[in-house]
Design a protein around this motif. Structure first.
Motif, PDB file in Angstrom:
ATOM      1  N   LYS A   1       0.842  -1.192   0.000  1.00  0.00           N
ATOM      2  CA  LYS A   1       0.000   0.000   0.000  1.00  0.00           C
ATOM      3  C   LYS A   1       0.873   1.236   0.000  1.00  0.00           C
ATOM      4  O   LYS A   1       1.897   1.293   0.664  1.00  0.00           O
ATOM      5  N   GLN A   2       0.441   2.216  -0.756  1.00  0.00           N
ATOM      6  CA  GLN A   2       1.175   3.473  -0.791  1.00  0.00           C
ATOM      7  C   GLN A   2       0.709   4.329   0.389  1.00  0.00           C
ATOM      8  O   GLN A   2      -0.480   4.335   0.716  1.00  0.00           O
ATOM      9  N   PRO A   3       1.613   5.045   1.027  1.00  0.00           N
ATOM     10  CA  PRO A   3       1.213   5.895   2.157  1.00  0.00           C
ATOM     11  C   PRO A   3       0.269   7.001   1.682  1.00  0.00           C
ATOM     12  O   PRO A   3       0.408   7.531   0.580  1.00  0.00           O
ATOM     13  N   LEU A   4      -0.671   7.322   2.543  1.00  0.00           N
ATOM     14  CA  LEU A   4      -1.641   8.380   2.224  1.00  0.00           C
ATOM     15  C   LEU A   4      -0.982   9.752   2.335  1.00  0.00           C
ATOM     16  O   LEU A   4      -0.210  10.001   3.262  1.00  0.00           O
ATOM     17  N   ALA A   5      -1.290  10.629   1.408  1.00  0.00           N
ATOM     18  CA  ALA A   5      -0.752  11.990   1.443  1.00  0.00           C
ATOM     19  C   ALA A   5      -1.543  12.787   2.477  1.00  0.00           C
ATOM     20  O   ALA A   5      -2.767  12.711   2.554  1.00  0.00           O
ATOM     21  N   ALA A   6      -0.862  13.577   3.296  1.00  0.00           N
ATOM     22  CA  ALA A   6      -1.522  14.350   4.360  1.00  0.00           C
ATOM     23  C   ALA A   6      -2.112  15.634   3.846  1.00  0.00           C
ATOM     24  O   ALA A   6      -1.894  16.215   2.900  1.00  0.00           O
TER      25      ALA A   6
END
Length: 66
Positions: free
Chosen positions: A61-66
């Motif tokens: 999974k790609q990290p979520l952008a804040a």
């Protein structure tokens, strides 16, 4: 000199499971259901609906952008 001196012995050969369970009362030695229960099923395989299937690789999974 004899054969195989100084070398590691070959790994114990594991029987390849059948592609489909034959539903016999006494499970055969290559039954995928029996192998799954005993933990001798090769890595990357599982049993679904009495059939041997390959496990799909999980995508990271790609990290979520804040």
């Amino acid at each position: 000199m004899g054969k195989g001196h100084g070398k590691a012995k070959a790994a114990k050969k594991v029987a390849k499971p059948k592609a489909k369970c034959c539903v016999s009362k006494d499970r055969c030695s290559r039954c995928p259901i029996r192998m799954l229960k005993e933990g001798t099923l090769p890595l990357g395989y599982t049993v679904k609906k009495r059939k041997l299937v390959k496990v799909k690789k999980l995508k990271k999974k790609q990290p979520l952008a804040a």
